[in-house]
Design a protein around this motif. Structure first.
Motif, PDB file in Angstrom:
ATOM      1  N   PRO A 202       0.859  -1.104  -0.092  1.00 41.37           N
ATOM      2  CA  PRO A 202      -0.063   0.109  -0.074  1.00 41.37           C
ATOM      3  C   PRO A 202       0.661   1.305   0.025  1.00 41.37           C
ATOM      4  O   PRO A 202       0.196   2.378   0.019  1.00 41.37           O
ATOM      5  CB  PRO A 202      -0.880  -0.115   1.236  1.00 41.37           C
ATOM      6  CG  PRO A 202      -0.068  -0.831   2.116  1.00 41.37           C
ATOM      7  CD  PRO A 202       0.801  -1.715   1.378  1.00 41.37           C
ATOM      8  N   ILE A 203       2.255   1.230   0.164  1.00 43.81           N
ATOM      9  CA  ILE A 203       3.221   2.264   0.311  1.00 43.81           C
ATOM     10  C   ILE A 203       4.269   2.081  -0.556  1.00 43.81           C
ATOM     11  O   ILE A 203       4.493   0.770  -1.152  1.00 43.81           O
ATOM     12  CB  ILE A 203       3.492   2.684   1.747  1.00 43.81           C
ATOM     13  CG1 ILE A 203       4.165   1.651   2.227  1.00 43.81           C
ATOM     14  CG2 ILE A 203       2.419   3.077   2.700  1.00 43.81           C
ATOM     15  CD1 ILE A 203       4.876   1.960   3.544  1.00 43.81           C
ATOM     16  N   ARG A 204       4.965   3.004  -1.031  1.00 44.28           N
ATOM     17  CA  ARG A 204       6.157   2.955  -1.595  1.00 44.28           C
ATOM     18  C   ARG A 204       7.286   2.987  -0.597  1.00 44.28           C
ATOM     19  O   ARG A 204       7.698   3.600   0.238  1.00 44.28           O
ATOM     20  CB  ARG A 204       6.531   4.101  -2.413  1.00 44.28           C
ATOM     21  CG  ARG A 204       7.491   3.853  -3.385  1.00 44.28           C
ATOM     22  CD  ARG A 204       7.811   5.056  -4.583  1.00 44.28           C
ATOM     23  NE  ARG A 204       9.098   4.819  -5.305  1.00 44.28           N
ATOM     24  CZ  ARG A 204       9.209   5.623  -6.226  1.00 44.28           C
ATOM     25  NH1 ARG A 204       8.407   6.503  -6.712  1.00 44.28           N
ATOM     26  NH2 ARG A 204      10.323   5.327  -7.058  1.00 44.28           N
ATOM     27  N   VAL A 205       8.022   1.922  -0.489  1.00 45.61           N
ATOM     28  CA  VAL A 205       9.092   1.468   0.321  1.00 45.61           C
ATOM     29  C   VAL A 205      10.285   2.236  -0.075  1.00 45.61           C
ATOM     30  O   VAL A 205      10.648   2.157  -1.258  1.00 45.61           O
ATOM     31  CB  VAL A 205       9.380   0.050   0.582  1.00 45.61           C
ATOM     32  CG1 VAL A 205      10.567  -0.333   1.768  1.00 45.61           C
ATOM     33  CG2 VAL A 205       8.001  -0.541   1.283  1.00 45.61           C
ATOM     34  N   ARG A 206      11.170   2.538   0.963  1.00 49.37           N
ATOM     35  CA  ARG A 206      12.556   3.366   0.659  1.00 49.37           C
ATOM     36  C   ARG A 206      13.588   2.604   0.984  1.00 49.37           C
ATOM     37  O   ARG A 206      13.543   1.793   1.751  1.00 49.37           O
ATOM     38  CB  ARG A 206      12.661   4.675   1.327  1.00 49.37           C
ATOM     39  CG  ARG A 206      13.725   5.560   0.936  1.00 49.37           C
ATOM     40  CD  ARG A 206      13.783   6.730   1.672  1.00 49.37           C
ATOM     41  NE  ARG A 206      14.963   7.538   1.374  1.00 49.37           N
ATOM     42  CZ  ARG A 206      15.602   8.682   1.812  1.00 49.37           C
ATOM     43  NH1 ARG A 206      14.699   9.042   2.781  1.00 49.37           N
ATOM     44  NH2 ARG A 206      16.664   9.188   1.413  1.00 49.37           N
ATOM     45  N   PHE A 207      14.645   2.418  -0.109  1.00 51.11           N
ATOM     46  CA  PHE A 207      15.877   1.643  -0.011  1.00 51.11           C
ATOM     47  C   PHE A 207      17.156   2.693   0.084  1.00 51.11           C
ATOM     48  O   PHE A 207      17.275   3.176  -1.065  1.00 51.11           O
ATOM     49  CB  PHE A 207      15.664   0.613  -1.246  1.00 51.11           C
ATOM     50  CG  PHE A 207      14.495  -0.297  -1.379  1.00 51.11           C
ATOM     51  CD1 PHE A 207      14.635  -1.611  -0.527  1.00 51.11           C
ATOM     52  CD2 PHE A 207      13.496   0.133  -1.754  1.00 51.11           C
ATOM     53  CE1 PHE A 207      13.518  -2.296  -0.829  1.00 51.11           C
ATOM     54  CE2 PHE A 207      12.434  -0.716  -2.197  1.00 51.11           C
ATOM     55  CZ  PHE A 207      12.493  -1.899  -1.546  1.00 51.11           C
ATOM     56  N   VAL A 208      17.842   2.533   0.980  1.00 51.74           N
ATOM     57  CA  VAL A 208      18.925   3.244   1.105  1.00 51.74           C
ATOM     58  C   VAL A 208      20.439   2.480   1.193  1.00 51.74           C
ATOM     59  O   VAL A 208      20.382   1.682   2.160  1.00 51.74           O
ATOM     60  CB  VAL A 208      18.920   4.329   2.311  1.00 51.74           C
ATOM     61  CG1 VAL A 208      20.090   5.296   2.601  1.00 51.74           C
ATOM     62  CG2 VAL A 208      17.586   5.182   2.314  1.00 51.74           C
ATOM     63  N   GLN A 209      20.991   2.674   0.171  1.00 54.03           N
ATOM     64  CA  GLN A 209      22.367   1.906   0.237  1.00 54.03           C
ATOM     65  C   GLN A 209      23.456   2.843   1.019  1.00 54.03           C
ATOM     66  O   GLN A 209      23.923   3.845   0.628  1.00 54.03           O
ATOM     67  CB  GLN A 209      22.938   1.784  -0.964  1.00 54.03           C
ATOM     68  CG  GLN A 209      24.173   0.836  -1.251  1.00 54.03           C
ATOM     69  CD  GLN A 209      24.810   0.755  -2.687  1.00 54.03           C
ATOM     70  OE1 GLN A 209      24.248   1.570  -3.566  1.00 54.03           O
ATOM     71  NE2 GLN A 209      25.899   0.240  -2.610  1.00 54.03           N
ATOM     72  N   SER A 210      23.736   2.374   2.147  1.00 55.88           N
ATOM     73  CA  SER A 210      24.579   3.290   2.930  1.00 55.88           C
ATOM     74  C   SER A 210      25.432   2.429   4.166  1.00 55.88           C
ATOM     75  O   SER A 210      24.673   1.512   4.552  1.00 55.88           O
ATOM     76  CB  SER A 210      23.828   4.514   3.723  1.00 55.88           C
ATOM     77  OG  SER A 210      24.654   5.263   4.654  1.00 55.88           O
ATOM     78  N   ASP A 211      26.275   2.827   4.504  1.00 56.78           N
ATOM     79  CA  ASP A 211      26.875   2.148   5.802  1.00 56.78           C
ATOM     80  C   ASP A 211      25.953   2.508   6.922  1.00 56.78           C
ATOM     81  O   ASP A 211      25.383   3.845   7.046  1.00 56.78           O
ATOM     82  CB  ASP A 211      28.453   3.085   6.304  1.00 56.78           C
ATOM     83  CG  ASP A 211      28.984   2.429   7.396  1.00 56.78           C
ATOM     84  OD1 ASP A 211      28.620   2.770   8.445  1.00 56.78           O
ATOM     85  OD2 ASP A 211      30.001   1.390   7.128  1.00 56.78           O
ATOM     86  N   ALA A 212      25.724   1.674   7.865  1.00 55.31           N
ATOM     87  CA  ALA A 212      24.598   1.860   8.870  1.00 55.31           C
ATOM     88  C   ALA A 212      25.096   3.012   9.828  1.00 55.31           C
ATOM     89  O   ALA A 212      24.233   3.646  10.277  1.00 55.31           O
ATOM     90  CB  ALA A 212      24.505   0.449   9.720  1.00 55.31           C
ATOM     91  N   PHE A 213      26.388   2.933  10.031  1.00 58.57           N
ATOM     92  CA  PHE A 213      26.708   4.188  11.192  1.00 58.57           C
ATOM     93  C   PHE A 213      26.644   5.450  10.536  1.00 58.57           C
ATOM     94  O   PHE A 213      26.108   6.387  11.013  1.00 58.57           O
ATOM     95  CB  PHE A 213      28.323   3.925  11.550  1.00 58.57           C
ATOM     96  CG  PHE A 213      28.606   2.811  12.435  1.00 58.57           C
ATOM     97  CD1 PHE A 213      28.144   3.020  13.757  1.00 58.57           C
ATOM     98  CD2 PHE A 213      28.994   1.550  12.052  1.00 58.57           C
ATOM     99  CE1 PHE A 213      28.545   1.846  14.606  1.00 58.57           C
ATOM    100  CE2 PHE A 213      29.326   0.544  12.805  1.00 58.57           C
ATOM    101  CZ  PHE A 213      28.924   0.854  14.171  1.00 58.57           C
ATOM    102  N   ALA A 214      27.065   5.705   9.182  1.00 61.10           N
ATOM    103  CA  ALA A 214      26.745   6.979   8.506  1.00 61.10           C
ATOM    104  C   ALA A 214      25.159   7.450   8.393  1.00 61.10           C
ATOM    105  O   ALA A 214      24.877   8.562   8.795  1.00 61.10           O
ATOM    106  CB  ALA A 214      27.270   7.070   6.986  1.00 61.10           C
TER     107      ALA A 214
END
Length: 342
Positions: A202-214
């Motif tokens: 029902p929503i558009r999910v966001r995907f972020v490629q990143s180091d978790a700490f940053a």
């Protein structure tokens, strides 16, 4: 894995399947066709695991490769019990745990064929083999995903160390209003995006490629500098300060980057604190620790002390136990899942 066993392998597989009869019935009612069929460390063959992912049965060995005779027994058993399922065998018994055994051309076609498995009504992309080494859906975390789905409706959800984003997709399917998945590996996030497409979300999910700490440094309000001690940091996505109603923290045992070190044995607090600060007041933080040698009570003590030091004490907690297809001899699961109200 030893060549000599107290019982024939065929008999051990039969007993394991019988022990799961009630669970498999329950899972079918929950629209789930993926589960562990044989957990060798408890059920008689240490180092051997057998998982069903819909029409695929994935056999893995971690201590010693199967003999020709052992594989034939497994093949014969599942030809009788699950005749419609294909078998894929991955030998990961070498030191680096990577898949080492070669397959025939026909076996490779089966192993690399894209498939769909279902868990709790959510569809997931599955392959017996791919460019990585671990299956794309960790089945011992099913109980955690189930609980996320029970908690997620109307909430904002942050899925850290998201891997193939199973938790985030499940949360969106269950009615979360906003979902962010963060992982360093582009290949894992691509599978996550495929998972999103497999479901009517029902929503558009966001995907972020990143180091978790940053990412966490920015989300928690600390901020991430581009230069540290005179050294330029790797590029990272810019994120606004934001807190989430529900945060899932499932880090790997150990990883090191210019931004920080994840160490589940010696310093869980390094990643726990920024995750806690990214959780809204009165929100829920679900933490995972998959290191068997870390005791549940000692780990919880670390979490409580770290939360108190951060000025965000834990108001209540509960353990989420993996389902019974991951049996234990003493009730202490290697995967520990703690749900914290903060």
């Amino acid at each position: 894995m030893t060549d000599t066993m107290q019982e024939p392998l065929f008999s051990l597989l039969d007993t394991a399947l019988a022990n799961r009869a009630d669970l498999i019935t329950q899972l079918a009612a929950e629209q789930t066709n993926t589960y562990r069929l044989f957990h060798g460390s408890i059920e008689g063959v240490p180092g051997l695991t057998i998982d069903r992912y819909n029409d695929l049965i994935l056999i893995q060995t971690f201590h010693r490769a199967l003999s020709i005779e052992q594989y034939a027994e497994i093949e014969a058993f599942y030809a009788r019990t699950y005749p419609a399922c294909a078998l894929v065998y991955n030998d990961r018994s070498h030191g680096n745990s990577r898949v080492m055994n070669r397959l025939t051309e026909a076996e490779e076609i089966i192993a690399y064929e894209p498939r769909i498995a279902q868990e709790l009504g959510v569809n997931y992309r599955i392959q017996g083999r791919h460019n990585g080494q671990d299956p794309w859906l960790f089945l011992d975390l099913r109980a955690g995903r189930r609980r996320v789905m029970q908690e997620a409706a109307g909430k904002s959800v942050l899925n850290l160390f998201a891997y193939t984003c199973g938790v985030g997709i499940a949360a969106a399917k269950a009615g979360a209003r906003h979902v962010v998945n963060i992982d360093f590996a582009e290949s894992s996030l691509l599978v996550g995006k495929d998972n999103a497409k497999l479901n009517d979300l029902p929503i558009r999910v966001r995907f972020v490629q990143s180091d978790a700490f940053a990412a966490l440094n920015q989300l928690s309000g600390k901020g991430q500098a581009t230069m540290v001690r005179g050294k330029r940091m790797p590029t990272f996505p810019k994120l606004e300060k934001q807190q989430f109603d529900l945060v899932m923290l499932d880090p790997p045992r150990f990883s090191k980057s210019p931004f920080g070190v994840v160490d589940l044995v010696n310093d869980y607090a390094s990643v726990f604190k920024p995750a806690l600060l990214s959780t809204a007041e009165g929100g829920t933080l679900i933490c995972c620790n998959n290191v068997a040698q870390v005791s549940r009570d000692a780990w919880l003590d670390q979490l409580e002390r770290s939360a108190a030091k951060a000025g965000r004490p834990i108001s209540s907690m509960e353990w989420i136990k993996p389902d019974s297809d991951f049996p234990t001899s003493d009730g202490q699961h290697p995967l520990k899942i703690a749900l914290l109200r903060v």
